[in-house]
Write a protein that holds these residues in place. Structure first.
Motif, mmCIF file in Angstrom:
data_model
loop_
_atom_site.group_PDB
_atom_site.id
_atom_site.type_symbol
_atom_site.label_atom_id
_atom_site.label_comp_id
_atom_site.label_asym_id
_atom_site.label_seq_id
_atom_site.Cartn_x
_atom_site.Cartn_y
_atom_site.Cartn_z
ATOM 1 N N CYS A 1 0.990 -1.325 -0.050
ATOM 2 C CA CYS A 1 0.059 -0.040 -0.047
ATOM 3 C C CYS A 1 0.874 1.289 0.083
ATOM 4 C CB CYS A 1 -0.980 -0.099 1.186
ATOM 5 S SG CYS A 1 -2.335 -1.207 1.198
ATOM 6 N N SER A 2 1.929 1.263 0.647
ATOM 7 C CA SER A 2 2.866 2.389 0.834
ATOM 8 C C SER A 2 3.382 2.582 -0.383
ATOM 9 C CB SER A 2 3.748 2.209 1.980
ATOM 10 O OG SER A 2 4.667 3.216 1.923
ATOM 11 N N LEU A 3 4.070 1.543 -0.947
ATOM 12 C CA LEU A 3 4.750 1.699 -2.128
ATOM 13 C C LEU A 3 3.810 2.340 -3.469
ATOM 14 C CD1 LEU A 3 7.433 -1.075 -2.139
ATOM 15 C CD2 LEU A 3 7.701 1.634 -1.746
ATOM 16 N N TYR A 4 2.431 1.610 -3.570
ATOM 17 C CA TYR A 4 1.513 1.982 -4.530
ATOM 18 C C TYR A 4 1.163 3.644 -4.418
ATOM 19 C CZ TYR A 4 -2.492 2.376 -7.378
ATOM 20 O OH TYR A 4 -3.446 2.647 -8.002
ATOM 21 N N ASP A 5 0.771 3.898 -3.042
ATOM 22 C CA ASP A 5 0.606 5.261 -2.846
ATOM 23 C C ASP A 5 1.714 6.317 -3.241
ATOM 24 O OD1 ASP A 5 -1.343 7.363 -1.664
ATOM 25 O OD2 ASP A 5 -0.192 7.319 0.188
ATOM 26 N N ARG A 6 2.796 5.926 -3.107
ATOM 27 C CA ARG A 6 3.917 6.806 -3.542
ATOM 28 C C ARG A 6 4.175 6.789 -4.993
ATOM 29 N NH1 ARG A 6 9.176 5.830 0.065
ATOM 30 N NH2 ARG A 6 9.602 7.502 -1.281
ATOM 31 N N ARG A 7 3.368 5.864 -5.658
ATOM 32 C CA ARG A 7 3.457 5.362 -7.172
ATOM 33 C C ARG A 7 5.186 4.941 -7.397
ATOM 34 N NH1 ARG A 7 -0.219 8.388 -10.405
ATOM 35 N NH2 ARG A 7 -1.656 9.693 -8.967
ATOM 36 N N ALA A 8 5.581 4.221 -6.275
ATOM 37 C CA ALA A 8 6.868 3.531 -6.581
ATOM 38 C C ALA A 8 6.566 2.072 -7.185
ATOM 39 C CB ALA A 8 7.492 3.239 -5.378
ATOM 40 N N LEU A 9 5.262 1.437 -7.066
ATOM 41 C CA LEU A 9 4.880 0.059 -7.589
ATOM 42 C C LEU A 9 3.595 0.264 -8.533
ATOM 43 C CD1 LEU A 9 5.454 -2.508 -4.784
ATOM 44 C CD2 LEU A 9 6.756 -2.256 -7.164
ATOM 45 N N SER A 10 3.357 -0.258 -9.403
ATOM 46 C CA SER A 10 2.186 -0.302 -10.117
ATOM 47 C C SER A 10 1.048 -0.955 -9.437
ATOM 48 C CB SER A 10 2.321 -0.893 -11.437
ATOM 49 O OG SER A 10 2.409 -2.393 -11.317
ATOM 50 N N PHE A 11 -0.346 -0.917 -9.701
ATOM 51 C CA PHE A 11 -1.225 -1.647 -9.119
ATOM 52 C C PHE A 11 -0.934 -3.111 -9.190
ATOM 53 C CE2 PHE A 11 -5.276 -4.125 -8.960
ATOM 54 C CZ PHE A 11 -5.971 -3.370 -7.872
ATOM 55 N N GLY A 12 -0.684 -3.822 -10.209
ATOM 56 C CA GLY A 12 -0.358 -4.873 -10.473
ATOM 57 C C GLY A 12 0.721 -5.595 -9.466
ATOM 58 N N LYS A 13 1.914 -4.891 -9.513
ATOM 59 C CA LYS A 13 2.994 -5.476 -8.756
ATOM 60 C C LYS A 13 2.629 -5.183 -7.492
ATOM 61 C CE LYS A 13 5.720 -6.652 -12.009
ATOM 62 N NZ LYS A 13 5.925 -8.134 -12.129
ATOM 63 N N ALA A 14 2.036 -4.109 -7.155
ATOM 64 C CA ALA A 14 1.738 -3.973 -5.358
ATOM 65 C C ALA A 14 0.775 -4.850 -4.916
ATOM 66 C CB ALA A 14 1.100 -2.474 -5.303
ATOM 67 N N ARG A 15 -0.052 -5.362 -5.838
ATOM 68 C CA ARG A 15 -0.843 -6.580 -5.141
ATOM 69 C C ARG A 15 -0.542 -7.808 -5.270
ATOM 70 N NH1 ARG A 15 -2.785 -10.180 -8.165
ATOM 71 N NH2 ARG A 15 -2.355 -10.492 -10.110
ATOM 72 N N GLU A 16 0.541 -7.911 -6.254
ATOM 73 C CA GLU A 16 1.461 -9.169 -6.196
ATOM 74 C C GLU A 16 2.211 -9.260 -4.936
ATOM 75 O OE1 GLU A 16 4.972 -10.934 -8.816
ATOM 76 O OE2 GLU A 16 3.410 -9.711 -9.722
ATOM 77 N N LEU A 17 3.034 -7.969 -4.562
ATOM 78 C CA LEU A 17 3.635 -8.265 -3.396
ATOM 79 C C LEU A 17 2.596 -8.263 -2.050
ATOM 80 C CD1 LEU A 17 5.989 -7.362 -1.458
ATOM 81 C CD2 LEU A 17 5.342 -4.969 -1.845
ATOM 82 N N ALA A 18 1.412 -7.728 -2.046
ATOM 83 C CA ALA A 18 0.546 -8.218 -0.964
ATOM 84 C C ALA A 18 -0.069 -9.564 -0.877
ATOM 85 C CB ALA A 18 -0.570 -7.011 -1.104
#
Length: 82
Positions: free
Chosen positions: A31-48
């Motif tokens: 969530c933090s990296l997605y919010d900072r635009r450091a990860l795309s939605f797809g990569k952030a959800r994969e991480l989660a």
């Protein structure tokens, strides 16, 4: 896979049941990296470790706005037309 080392003292200080710690930490980081635009939605959800719907709901619960790329919008519109 690359590992992040967390000091034992920090890990032990988490006020979470042992079996929930990794999942919660993954969601927090995603969530933090997605919010900072450091990860795309797809990569952030994969991480989660969540589905698209689950991660979208998690972002909504946290008040994090979804940032769409043109490609993501096209995919969503294509899916909606099915």
């Amino acid at each position: 896979m690359t590992a992040i080392e967390i000091p034992e003292e920090v890990y032990d200080a988490l006020r979470l049941p042992e079996d929930e710690r990794e999942g919660v930490m993954r969601e927090e980081l995603a969530c933090s990296l997605y919010d900072r635009r450091a990860l795309s939605f797809g990569k952030a959800r994969e991480l989660a470790g969540l589905s698209k719907r689950e991660f979208g709901e998690l972002l909504g619960k946290r008040g994090i706005e979804r940032h769409y790329t043109d490609e993501e919008l096209a995919e969503d519109l294509d899916y909606a037309d099915r």
